[in-house]
Design a protein around this motif. Structure first.
Motif, PDB file in Angstrom:
ATOM      1  N   THR A   1      29.406  39.173  41.396  1.00 35.64           N
ATOM      2  CA  THR A   1      28.658  38.245  42.255  1.00 35.64           C
ATOM      3  C   THR A   1      29.473  36.985  42.502  1.00 35.64           C
ATOM      4  O   THR A   1      30.411  36.678  41.770  1.00 35.64           O
ATOM      5  CB  THR A   1      27.337  37.817  41.593  1.00 35.64           C
ATOM      6  OG1 THR A   1      27.649  37.051  40.417  1.00 35.64           O
ATOM      7  CG2 THR A   1      26.501  39.020  41.206  1.00 35.64           C
ATOM      8  N   LEU A   2      29.072  36.247  43.520  1.00 37.51           N
ATOM      9  CA  LEU A   2      29.771  35.003  43.829  1.00 37.51           C
ATOM     10  C   LEU A   2      29.596  33.987  42.705  1.00 37.51           C
ATOM     11  O   LEU A   2      30.474  33.166  42.464  1.00 37.51           O
ATOM     12  CB  LEU A   2      29.275  34.429  45.162  1.00 37.51           C
ATOM     13  CG  LEU A   2      29.481  35.309  46.396  1.00 37.51           C
ATOM     14  CD1 LEU A   2      29.263  34.502  47.666  1.00 37.51           C
ATOM     15  CD2 LEU A   2      30.848  35.971  46.412  1.00 37.51           C
ATOM     16  N   VAL A   3      28.468  34.064  42.015  1.00 39.20           N
ATOM     17  CA  VAL A   3      28.239  33.171  40.877  1.00 39.20           C
ATOM     18  C   VAL A   3      29.299  33.425  39.799  1.00 39.20           C
ATOM     19  O   VAL A   3      29.941  32.503  39.296  1.00 39.20           O
ATOM     20  CB  VAL A   3      26.828  33.410  40.273  1.00 39.20           C
ATOM     21  CG1 VAL A   3      26.578  32.439  39.125  1.00 39.20           C
ATOM     22  CG2 VAL A   3      25.756  33.262  41.342  1.00 39.20           C
ATOM     23  N   GLN A   4      29.514  34.707  39.503  1.00 35.76           N
ATOM     24  CA  GLN A   4      30.526  35.071  38.504  1.00 35.76           C
ATOM     25  C   GLN A   4      31.926  34.645  38.972  1.00 35.76           C
ATOM     26  O   GLN A   4      32.738  34.155  38.191  1.00 35.76           O
ATOM     27  CB  GLN A   4      30.507  36.592  38.277  1.00 35.76           C
ATOM     28  CG  GLN A   4      29.241  37.065  37.564  1.00 35.76           C
ATOM     29  CD  GLN A   4      29.156  38.592  37.531  1.00 35.76           C
ATOM     30  OE1 GLN A   4      29.341  39.252  38.551  1.00 35.76           O
ATOM     31  NE2 GLN A   4      28.862  39.141  36.359  1.00 35.76           N
TER      32      GLN A   4
ATOM     33  N   ASP B   1      31.895  28.412  51.774  1.00 33.52           N
ATOM     34  CA  ASP B   1      31.296  28.554  53.107  1.00 33.52           C
ATOM     35  C   ASP B   1      30.256  29.673  53.163  1.00 33.52           C
ATOM     36  O   ASP B   1      29.303  29.605  53.927  1.00 33.52           O
ATOM     37  CB  ASP B   1      32.384  28.831  54.158  1.00 33.52           C
ATOM     38  CG  ASP B   1      33.261  27.618  54.378  1.00 33.52           C
ATOM     39  OD1 ASP B   1      34.337  27.751  54.974  1.00 33.52           O
ATOM     40  OD2 ASP B   1      32.862  26.509  53.915  1.00 33.52           O
ATOM     41  N   ASN B   2      30.476  30.731  52.397  1.00 31.98           N
ATOM     42  CA  ASN B   2      29.599  31.899  52.465  1.00 31.98           C
ATOM     43  C   ASN B   2      28.687  32.031  51.253  1.00 31.98           C
ATOM     44  O   ASN B   2      28.135  33.087  50.988  1.00 31.98           O
ATOM     45  CB  ASN B   2      30.447  33.170  52.575  1.00 31.98           C
ATOM     46  CG  ASN B   2      31.258  33.188  53.849  1.00 31.98           C
ATOM     47  OD1 ASN B   2      30.740  33.453  54.914  1.00 31.98           O
ATOM     48  ND2 ASN B   2      32.527  32.852  53.722  1.00 31.98           N
ATOM     49  N   TYR B   3      28.573  30.937  50.523  1.00 28.32           N
ATOM     50  CA  TYR B   3      27.922  31.049  49.229  1.00 28.32           C
ATOM     51  C   TYR B   3      26.457  31.471  49.312  1.00 28.32           C
ATOM     52  O   TYR B   3      25.679  30.954  50.119  1.00 28.32           O
ATOM     53  CB  TYR B   3      28.021  29.724  48.451  1.00 28.32           C
ATOM     54  CG  TYR B   3      27.494  29.896  47.057  1.00 28.32           C
ATOM     55  CD1 TYR B   3      26.203  29.472  46.725  1.00 28.32           C
ATOM     56  CD2 TYR B   3      28.253  30.549  46.088  1.00 28.32           C
ATOM     57  CE1 TYR B   3      25.708  29.681  45.464  1.00 28.32           C
ATOM     58  CE2 TYR B   3      27.766  30.761  44.834  1.00 28.32           C
ATOM     59  CZ  TYR B   3      26.488  30.329  44.518  1.00 28.32           C
ATOM     60  OH  TYR B   3      25.998  30.556  43.271  1.00 28.32           O
ATOM     61  N   SER B   4      26.122  32.440  48.497  1.00 27.51           N
ATOM     62  CA  SER B   4      24.728  32.847  48.323  1.00 27.51           C
ATOM     63  C   SER B   4      24.675  33.572  46.992  1.00 27.51           C
ATOM     64  O   SER B   4      25.527  34.406  46.712  1.00 27.51           O
ATOM     65  CB  SER B   4      24.298  33.774  49.459  1.00 27.51           C
ATOM     66  OG  SER B   4      23.332  34.689  48.964  1.00 27.51           O
ATOM     67  N   PRO B   5      23.680  33.235  46.144  1.00 29.53           N
ATOM     68  CA  PRO B   5      23.646  33.817  44.800  1.00 29.53           C
ATOM     69  C   PRO B   5      23.453  35.331  44.810  1.00 29.53           C
ATOM     70  O   PRO B   5      23.773  35.998  43.829  1.00 29.53           O
ATOM     71  CB  PRO B   5      22.458  33.111  44.132  1.00 29.53           C
ATOM     72  CG  PRO B   5      21.697  32.459  45.226  1.00 29.53           C
ATOM     73  CD  PRO B   5      22.614  32.247  46.366  1.00 29.53           C
ATOM     74  N   THR B   6      23.010  35.875  45.942  1.00 32.61           N
ATOM     75  CA  THR B   6      22.770  37.319  45.974  1.00 32.61           C
ATOM     76  C   THR B   6      23.992  38.099  46.477  1.00 32.61           C
ATOM     77  O   THR B   6      24.031  39.318  46.373  1.00 32.61           O
ATOM     78  CB  THR B   6      21.580  37.652  46.895  1.00 32.61           C
ATOM     79  OG1 THR B   6      21.848  37.100  48.190  1.00 32.61           O
ATOM     80  CG2 THR B   6      20.285  37.062  46.354  1.00 32.61           C
ATOM     81  N   LYS B   7      24.985  37.386  47.034  1.00 32.80           N
ATOM     82  CA  LYS B   7      26.147  38.091  47.596  1.00 32.80           C
ATOM     83  C   LYS B   7      27.143  38.502  46.512  1.00 32.80           C
ATOM     84  O   LYS B   7      27.232  37.881  45.459  1.00 32.80           O
ATOM     85  CB  LYS B   7      26.856  37.205  48.612  1.00 32.80           C
ATOM     86  CG  LYS B   7      26.213  37.221  49.985  1.00 32.80           C
ATOM     87  CD  LYS B   7      27.122  36.508  50.984  1.00 32.80           C
ATOM     88  CE  LYS B   7      26.421  36.263  52.302  1.00 32.80           C
ATOM     89  NZ  LYS B   7      27.126  35.263  53.101  1.00 32.80           N
ATOM     90  N   GLN B   8      27.919  39.530  46.873  1.00 30.63           N
ATOM     91  CA  GLN B   8      28.997  39.988  45.992  1.00 30.63           C
ATOM     92  C   GLN B   8      30.342  39.669  46.641  1.00 30.63           C
ATOM     93  O   GLN B   8      30.424  39.469  47.855  1.00 30.63           O
ATOM     94  CB  GLN B   8      28.905  41.500  45.786  1.00 30.63           C
ATOM     95  CG  GLN B   8      27.611  41.933  45.125  1.00 30.63           C
ATOM     96  CD  GLN B   8      27.583  43.438  44.924  1.00 30.63           C
ATOM     97  OE1 GLN B   8      28.326  44.187  45.552  1.00 30.63           O
ATOM     98  NE2 GLN B   8      26.717  43.893  44.024  1.00 30.63           N
ATOM     99  N   LEU B   9      31.382  39.677  45.836  1.00 31.50           N
ATOM    100  CA  LEU B   9      32.731  39.436  46.373  1.00 31.50           C
ATOM    101  C   LEU B   9      33.043  40.406  47.510  1.00 31.50           C
ATOM    102  O   LEU B   9      33.657  40.049  48.502  1.00 31.50           O
ATOM    103  CB  LEU B   9      33.776  39.603  45.265  1.00 31.50           C
ATOM    104  CG  LEU B   9      34.025  38.389  44.378  1.00 31.50           C
ATOM    105  CD1 LEU B   9      35.068  38.733  43.327  1.00 31.50           C
ATOM    106  CD2 LEU B   9      34.474  37.198  45.213  1.00 31.50           C
ATOM    107  N   GLY B  10      32.592  41.650  47.334  1.00 30.57           N
ATOM    108  CA  GLY B  10      32.830  42.683  48.342  1.00 30.57           C
ATOM    109  C   GLY B  10      32.285  42.327  49.717  1.00 30.57           C
ATOM    110  O   GLY B  10      32.770  42.835  50.733  1.00 30.57           O
ATOM    111  N   ASP B  11      31.311  41.412  49.781  1.00 27.02           N
ATOM    112  CA  ASP B  11      30.733  41.028  51.060  1.00 27.02           C
ATOM    113  C   ASP B  11      31.608  40.038  51.828  1.00 27.02           C
ATOM    114  O   ASP B  11      31.478  39.918  53.044  1.00 27.02           O
ATOM    115  CB  ASP B  11      29.363  40.357  50.846  1.00 27.02           C
ATOM    116  CG  ASP B  11      28.382  41.297  50.171  1.00 27.02           C
ATOM    117  OD1 ASP B  11      27.624  40.837  49.292  1.00 27.02           O
ATOM    118  OD2 ASP B  11      28.393  42.500  50.521  1.00 27.02           O
ATOM    119  N   ILE B  12      32.427  39.327  51.127  1.00 24.56           N
ATOM    120  CA  ILE B  12      33.117  38.210  51.812  1.00 24.56           C
ATOM    121  C   ILE B  12      34.645  38.231  51.691  1.00 24.56           C
ATOM    122  O   ILE B  12      35.315  37.442  52.334  1.00 24.56           O
ATOM    123  CB  ILE B  12      32.627  36.841  51.286  1.00 24.56           C
ATOM    124  CG1 ILE B  12      33.021  36.646  49.817  1.00 24.56           C
ATOM    125  CG2 ILE B  12      31.115  36.685  51.451  1.00 24.56           C
ATOM    126  CD1 ILE B  12      32.959  35.188  49.384  1.00 24.56           C
TER     127      ILE B  12
END
Ligand code: ADP
Ligand code: MG
Length: 427
Positions: free
Chosen positions: A268-271, A304-315
């Motif tokens: 995840t982006l958080v990680q 810029d693309n931060y969202s706690p539900t997104k994964q690295l694979g998304d961005i």
């Protein structure tokens, strides 16, 4: 165009072709450096600009005026020329030395004296020096006066032919700074011949690389470094020489850091943010579950693309430059320099991430190479294999340390066995 050289050719008597189809357009205020090996036609080209030599064919124009139709005095009012290492004239005062060319150009005495004062201030020496003789000044001060003399006649174009080549490095750097500074302030146009790439890179707005009478490349220093036109230019830049000086290190795998900061695309982006923070990096490499390199993500994209539900694979960005661990370092250095990468991920033959080559590590290697050279020179020690093993810097990968000590052992071992081999042969 300010100074325009078009289809210039120069053949000396005996059919020696010194310059061939030379074309160059120079804007007012440019600092042009001609660089090339000895005999490449730099001096010949430069001397045609002020008609010390006449071209065999082609034309030179200053602000649209053909110089072959100007009278010599008119031309010299516009073009100054400083040859290699001409010192000050010892029996003339500093004032007379500075105003040598203005006197030849028949300036009035008042105007000359005024100019002498201006020039000595410009090169940051006291007015009181004007009445002294060269021998009363230090070497460095005399060189400054030389620069003052070069600029004193207020010509639009200054030609300098290897003016600093015989100086010690400290004086040379001081004068380079001075000349560059005065050139920028005065807006004069310089054409400067050198065979020293460092000097050209430092001074030039554009560099003209010459070889065998022909122009090989004309480009800004940055372009020359990033996109050398051919092997000849690369050699002038010298990085081959630097890298080859350390023959024991040849592949990327030997110098890479084995701890690249990477994460799987399902993280995840958080990680990802936490890892970047902990490892103090602004870029993360992205891999798949099997550790194949997939791309990267930088901190800006992440924010810029931060969202706690997104994964690295998304961005993440898939456009990534990488090298194989078996690649030759020289080529990697080339590419890092050319593209300006700070670091480059390293993969194995299966495309799996195995390390990262940092710019810092490469710089260390280059310095190591220089250091080895120095040591060999000063001690006259020709035992390159052993002396070559300087201690690697902390930044360069651990594999380098291992390799160094191993080679040292091998070296010692080889010496031991050589004796016993001889004994055996004797038997
Ligand atoms: P550079 O300044 O780049 O060292 P030059 O312009 O002095 O090169 O010389 C270019 C070529 O022309 C060289 O091969 C040189 O030997 C030749 N050359 C220079 N001056 C003369 C001359 N007066 N007569 C014949 N050949 C010359
Ligand atoms: Mg020359």
């Amino acid at each position: 165009m300010f100074l325009s050289m078009s289809h210039l050719n120069k053949t000396y008597s005996g059919n020696k072709v010194a310059v061939e189809d030379f074309n160059l357009e120079i804007e007012k205020g440019e600092f042009i450096c001609f660089i090339g090996t000895s005999g490449s036609g730099k001096t010949t080209t430069m001397r045609m600009i002020n008609r010390m030599l006449n071209q065999t064919s082609g034309t030179i124009q200053i602000e649209g005026q053909d110089i072959s139709k100007m009278n010599p005095v008119q031309l010299r009012r516009r073009i100054g020329y400083v040859i290699q290492n001409i010192g000050l004239l010892p029996h003339m005062t500093i004032r007379d030395n500075i105003t040598l060319v203005p006197r030849l150009l028949k300036w009035s005495e008042d105007k000359r004296n005024q100019r002498a004062k201006e020039m000595i201030e410009m090169v940051e020496l006291p007015d009181s020096f004007l009445d002294r003789y060269p021998a009363e000044l230090s070497g460095g001060q005399q060189q400054r006066i030389g620069v003052a003399r070069a600029l004193a006649a207020d010509q639009d174009i200054i030609l300098m032919d290897e003016a600093f080549s015989a100086l010690d490095p400290v004086t040379r750097e001081m004068l380079q700074d001075l000349v560059k500074n005065l050139q920028q302030k005065s807006g004069k146009t310089f054409v400067f011949v050198t065979h020293d790439m460092d000097e050209a890179l430092k001074l030039a707005t554009r560099i003209v690389v010459m070889s065998h009478g022909k122009m090989v490349q004309v480009a800004t220093p940055e372009e020359i470094l990033r996109h050398p036109a051919n092997d000849f230019v690369e050699e002038l830049i010298g990085r081959d020489r630097l890298i080859q000086a350390k023959p024991s290190i040849t592949t990327v795998g030997q110098v890479m850091l084995k701890t690249p900061v990477a994460m799987v695309s399902s993280a995840t982006l958080v990680q990802a943010l936490k890892l970047m923070h902990d490892r103090r990096v602004d870029t993360l490499l992205v891999t798949d579950k099997e550790n194949h390199l997939r791309g990267f993500v930088d901190i800006e994209t992440l924010n810029d693309n931060y969202s706690p539900t997104k994964q690295l694979g998304d961005i993440f960005n898939e456009r990534i430059f990488y090298v194989n661990e078996n690649a030759v370092i020289r080529d990697t250095v080339d590419r890092i320099l050319k593209h300006g990468y700070k670091n480059v991920p390293v993969v194995d033959d299966d495309g799996k991430l195995v390390g990262i080559v940092t710019r810092a590590a490469l710089v260390d290697i280059v310095y190591d190479a220089l250091f080895v050279d120095d040591k060999l020179d000063s001690t006259g020690n020709d035992d390159q294999e052993t002396t070559g093993m300087t201690q690697p810097s902390a930044e360069s990968a651990t594999s380098q340390t291992a390799e160094s000590s191993q080679s040292q052992q091998t070296g010692a071992h080889a010496k031991g066995t050589a004796t016993s081999d001889e004994t055996k042969v004797g038997d």
